[in-house]
Design an enzyme around this catalytic site. Structure first.
Site, PDB file in Angstrom:
ATOM      1  N   GLU A   1       0.952  -1.060   0.569  1.00 35.23           N
ATOM      2  CA  GLU A   1       0.284  -0.111  -0.199  1.00 35.23           C
ATOM      3  C   GLU A   1       1.692   1.183   0.141  1.00 35.23           C
ATOM      4  O   GLU A   1       0.623   2.679   0.290  1.00 35.23           O
ATOM      5  CB  GLU A   1      -0.976  -0.189   1.269  1.00 35.23           C
ATOM      6  CG  GLU A   1      -0.293   0.062   2.460  1.00 35.23           C
ATOM      7  CD  GLU A   1       0.247  -1.263   3.096  1.00 35.23           C
ATOM      8  OE1 GLU A   1       0.093  -2.047   2.204  1.00 35.23           O
ATOM      9  OE2 GLU A   1      -0.516  -1.481   4.295  1.00 35.23           O
TER      10      GLU A   1
ATOM     11  N   CYS B   1      16.514  -6.481   0.432  1.00 35.94           N
ATOM     12  CA  CYS B   1      16.960  -7.790   1.299  1.00 35.94           C
ATOM     13  C   CYS B   1      17.876  -8.585   0.809  1.00 35.94           C
ATOM     14  O   CYS B   1      18.291  -9.537   1.792  1.00 35.94           O
ATOM     15  CB  CYS B   1      15.513  -8.717   1.078  1.00 35.94           C
ATOM     16  SG  CYS B   1      15.515  -9.494  -0.735  1.00 35.94           S
TER      17      CYS B   1
HETATM   18  P1  NAD Z   1       6.026  -5.850   5.030  1.00 38.89           P
HETATM   19  O1  NAD Z   1       6.045  -7.440   5.783  1.00 38.89           O
HETATM   20  O2  NAD Z   1       5.124  -4.725   5.970  1.00 38.89           O
HETATM   21  O3  NAD Z   1       4.708  -5.656   3.925  1.00 38.89           O
HETATM   22  C1  NAD Z   1       4.553  -6.775   3.116  1.00 38.89           C
HETATM   23  C2  NAD Z   1       3.601  -7.057   2.697  1.00 38.89           C
HETATM   24  O4  NAD Z   1       3.032  -7.470   3.652  1.00 38.89           O
HETATM   25  C3  NAD Z   1       2.590  -6.028   2.261  1.00 38.89           C
HETATM   26  O5  NAD Z   1       1.597  -6.417   0.993  1.00 38.89           O
HETATM   27  C4  NAD Z   1       1.936  -5.306   3.179  1.00 38.89           C
HETATM   28  O6  NAD Z   1       0.300  -4.722   2.894  1.00 38.89           O
HETATM   29  C5  NAD Z   1       1.123  -7.162   3.826  1.00 38.89           C
HETATM   30  N1  NAD Z   1       1.449  -7.141   5.135  1.00 38.89           N
HETATM   31  C6  NAD Z   1       2.066  -5.913   6.162  1.00 38.89           C
HETATM   32  N2  NAD Z   1       1.451  -6.191   6.987  1.00 38.89           N
HETATM   33  C7  NAD Z   1       0.555  -7.276   7.459  1.00 38.89           C
HETATM   34  C8  NAD Z   1      -0.194  -7.806   8.038  1.00 38.89           C
HETATM   35  N3  NAD Z   1      -0.355  -7.457   9.316  1.00 38.89           N
HETATM   36  N4  NAD Z   1      -0.856  -9.029   8.041  1.00 38.89           N
HETATM   37  C9  NAD Z   1      -0.959  -9.606   6.549  1.00 38.89           C
HETATM   38  N5  NAD Z   1      -0.600  -8.730   5.469  1.00 38.89           N
HETATM   39  C10 NAD Z   1       0.415  -7.626   5.768  1.00 38.89           C
HETATM   40  O7  NAD Z   1       7.388  -5.820   4.737  1.00 38.89           O
HETATM   41  P2  NAD Z   1       7.144  -4.427   3.988  1.00 38.89           P
HETATM   42  O8  NAD Z   1       8.436  -3.135   4.806  1.00 38.89           O
HETATM   43  O9  NAD Z   1       6.809  -3.998   2.561  1.00 38.89           O
HETATM   44  O10 NAD Z   1       8.656  -4.779   2.704  1.00 38.89           O
HETATM   45  C11 NAD Z   1       9.969  -5.266   3.713  1.00 38.89           C
HETATM   46  C12 NAD Z   1      10.751  -6.592   4.328  1.00 38.89           C
HETATM   47  O11 NAD Z   1      10.896  -7.678   2.724  1.00 38.89           O
HETATM   48  C13 NAD Z   1      11.818  -6.401   5.077  1.00 38.89           C
HETATM   49  O12 NAD Z   1      11.551  -7.139   6.136  1.00 38.89           O
HETATM   50  C14 NAD Z   1      12.603  -7.334   3.255  1.00 38.89           C
HETATM   51  O13 NAD Z   1      13.541  -7.986   4.394  1.00 38.89           O
HETATM   52  C15 NAD Z   1      11.229  -7.971   2.631  1.00 38.89           C
HETATM   53  N6  NAD Z   1      11.844  -8.825   1.500  1.00 38.89           N
HETATM   54  C16 NAD Z   1      12.365 -10.201   1.528  1.00 38.89           C
HETATM   55  C17 NAD Z   1      12.828 -10.280   0.058  1.00 38.89           C
HETATM   56  C18 NAD Z   1      12.987 -11.484  -0.109  1.00 38.89           C
HETATM   57  O14 NAD Z   1      12.875 -12.165  -1.649  1.00 38.89           O
HETATM   58  N7  NAD Z   1      13.619 -12.670   1.071  1.00 38.89           N
HETATM   59  C19 NAD Z   1      12.751  -9.070  -1.073  1.00 38.89           C
HETATM   60  C20 NAD Z   1      12.199  -8.401  -1.049  1.00 38.89           C
HETATM   61  C21 NAD Z   1      11.949  -7.494   0.658  1.00 38.89           C
END
Ligand code: NAD
Length: 499
Positions: free
Chosen positions: A176, A281
């Site tokens: 979002e 990441c």
């Molecule tokens: P996030 O976990 O906050 O959000 C990811 C997704 O989950 C979003 O679409 C969000 O709307 C949804 N979300 C958030 N809170 C939620 C909840 N309580 N319940 C259900 N859905 C929910 O992550 P972010 O801040 O957008 O991204 C950063 C994170 O992603 C870092 O930890 C990074 O390491 C990780 N990441 C990992 C990879 C990989 O391939 N391992 C790649 C890119 C990013």
């Protein structure tokens, strides 16, 4: 203020739930748009549309499906500047970085153009008298993906390109924080010839995610984001009987051996530690020099390089090294962790806490930080900071450095810098981490290999892209067939031509 939409059944659809999230320009700190947050009914409507559209798409032969992706690649190249600008405006990363985000996704689309080859089944001729066995890969049906803010172009393409190439419909729930590029990608796919309803974007937060988990007609969920949410979606998605793959957070260590080229190692660390403001990441967040002398030489090389970093908005030109963090909360969280590092006894060698940028005082910029003498019990070591903060943990020996990386709960990426092939080989063989670089700081595999971490960085059996993507987005059906003309009475072979 701009009001964003969902993209359902080939049209921009206004939100019905009455709930919205603010979308910021991280460089100025201003709210530039609001995005609707879908409820379960809106999600269910998109699923109904997808269910109607998917059988027709699955019936299109794989080569014709691949041609849509071919055209999509052309359109991505045509609109590269526009996509990068929209991406930087919401995410904050520099324009070259934003183009890299689109480019790495585009490469997965190019790989998926080879879907006809990947979808070929297997065949055993004459497994018994008159008996042949063959297996085929069939699409799952309606699939869904939930993506993070930090790669709003690449990660959606990692998921929807193989899903769609395999004949599935795909519902994307992007972050979002930066939803505009995912919406643009869905439009471009339709311009490339994709039928309506095969790629839809449903914007939202936890409510939409829970609706995806609960919907009985969604067959699979792909997730990339932080580890607590990855664990939540993996557990609940599996319990709901879906096929699920979830990729989580990281704490990537780079080991610097005494024989490493120290200039090369320092350059690599600055790019991998501070690029994209550390919001990757695969960023290196822990430097592990082996021996005090190596550590002293490394810090001496790092400090002037870090102090030279140029921080600014994406509009300030291509020589900007990194931009702001994505939100004010992210900035406060990173600065809070920096303070905890100081309180817990780490030595702050480069202090970026007072960084401000004239004209952008309300932007979410954070100056670069370098810590030395970090120990494994400190919060800055245990936690994924996701900001421009590099921690140095000094190791007494190679074995100590290896153990440190192996004992960390995350296992996404790691690197070793050395001139010694034997040490490099030993490291690559023994380390319990999914992606390993040898004198390469960010070892992100290319599209035709797979991407995925180990330990708390990934949940599920299959990786992203590469051959695993075709396994994740299809199921195997195996047919055993017997035809009477191949059997003589008594079960022996006969051949018509010999009768
Ligand atoms: P996030 O976990 O906050 O959000 C990811 C997704 O989950 C979003 O679409 C969000 O709307 C949804 N979300 C958030 N809170 C939620 C909840 N309580 N319940 C259900 N859905 C929910 O992550 P972010 O801040 O957008 O991204 C950063 C994170 O992603 C870092 O930890 C990074 O390491 C990780 N990441 C990992 C990879 C990989 O391939 N391992 C790649 C890119 C990013």
């Amino acid at each position: 203020m701009q009001e964003l939409t969902h993209y359902i059944n080939g049209a921009h659809v206004k939100g019905q739930s009455g709930r919205f999230a603010d979308v910021y320009n991280p460089a100025t700190g201003e709210v530039q748009a609001r995005v609707p947050l879908a409820n379960a009914e809106e999600l269910a409507f998109a699923v109904d549309v997808a269910k109607d559209a998917q059988p027709g798409w699955a019936a299109v032969n794989p080569q014709r499906r691949a041609r849509v992706l071919m055209k999509f690649v052309d359109l991505l190249n045509r609109d590269m500047d526009k996509l990068a600008e929209a991406l930087s405006r919401e995410h904050g990363k520099t324009l070259p970085d934003a183009k890299g985000d689109v480019q790495r996704g585009l490469e997965v689309v190019e790989y998926c153009i080879g879907a006809p080859q990947m979808l070929k089944g297997e065949f055993t001729d004459g497994a018994g008298p008159g008996i042949d066995i063959y297996s085929m890969r069939q699409p799952l049906g309606v699939t869904a993906g939930i993506t993070p803010f930090n790669f709003p172009a690449m990660i959606p393409m990692w998921m929807f390109a193989p899903a769609i190439a395999c004949g599935n419909a795909f519902i994307l729930k992007p972050s979002e924080r930066d939803p505009s590029v995912p919406l643009m990608l869905a439009e471009l796919m339709e311009e490339a010839g994709l039928p309506k309803g095969i790629l839809q974007v449903v914007n939202g937060d936890k409510e939409a995610v829970d609706a995806i988990i609960a919907h009985p007609d969604i067959q699979s969920i792909g997730f990339v984001g932080s580890t607590p949410i990855a664990e939540y979606i993996y557990g609940n998605g599996c319990a709901a009987g879906k096929r699920v793959q979830c990729f989580g957070g990281a704490k990537n260590h780079m080991i610097i051996m005494p024989d490493a080229d120290m200039d090369q190692a320092a350059d690599a660390l600055v790019g991998a530690g501070y690029g994209a403001a550390g919001e990757r990441c695969m960023a290196i967040s822990v430097a592990v020099p082996v021996g005090d002398e190596t550590a002293d030489r490394l810090i001496e090389k790092l400090v002037p390089r870090i102090e030279k970093l140029k921080i600014g908005p994406y509009t300030a030109g291509d020589d900007v090294d990194y931009g702001p963090l994505v939100t004010r909360e992210a900035k406060e969280r990173v600065l809070g962790l920096v303070n905890s590092g100081i309180e817990q006894g780490a030595k702050l060698v480069v202090d970026g806490r007072d960084f401000t940028l004239q004209g952008y005082e309300n932007g979410f910029f954070v100056g670069p930080h370098l810590f030395d003498h970090v120990t494994p019990d400190m919060d800055i070591y245990k936690t994924e900071i996701f900001g421009p903060v590099l921690s140095t943990v000094r190791a007494g020996s190679y074995e100590e450095a290896l153990k440190l990386a192996m004992d960390h709960e995350y296992g996404n990426g790691t690197a070793i810098f050395t001139r010694d092939g034997d040490t490099a080989r030993d490291f690559a063989h023994r380390i319990n981490i999914g992606m390993v670089g040898i004198n390469v700081p960010i070892p992100v595999p290319l599209a035709y290999h797979t991407f995925g971490g180990w330990k708390k960085s990934a949940f599920g059996d299959l990786n992203q892209h590469g051959p695993d993507a075709f396994r994740f987005y299809t199921r195997t059906k195996t047919v055993t067939a017997r035809w009477p003309s191949g059997i003589k009475e008594g079960g022996e072979f006969h051949f018509k031509a010999m009768d």
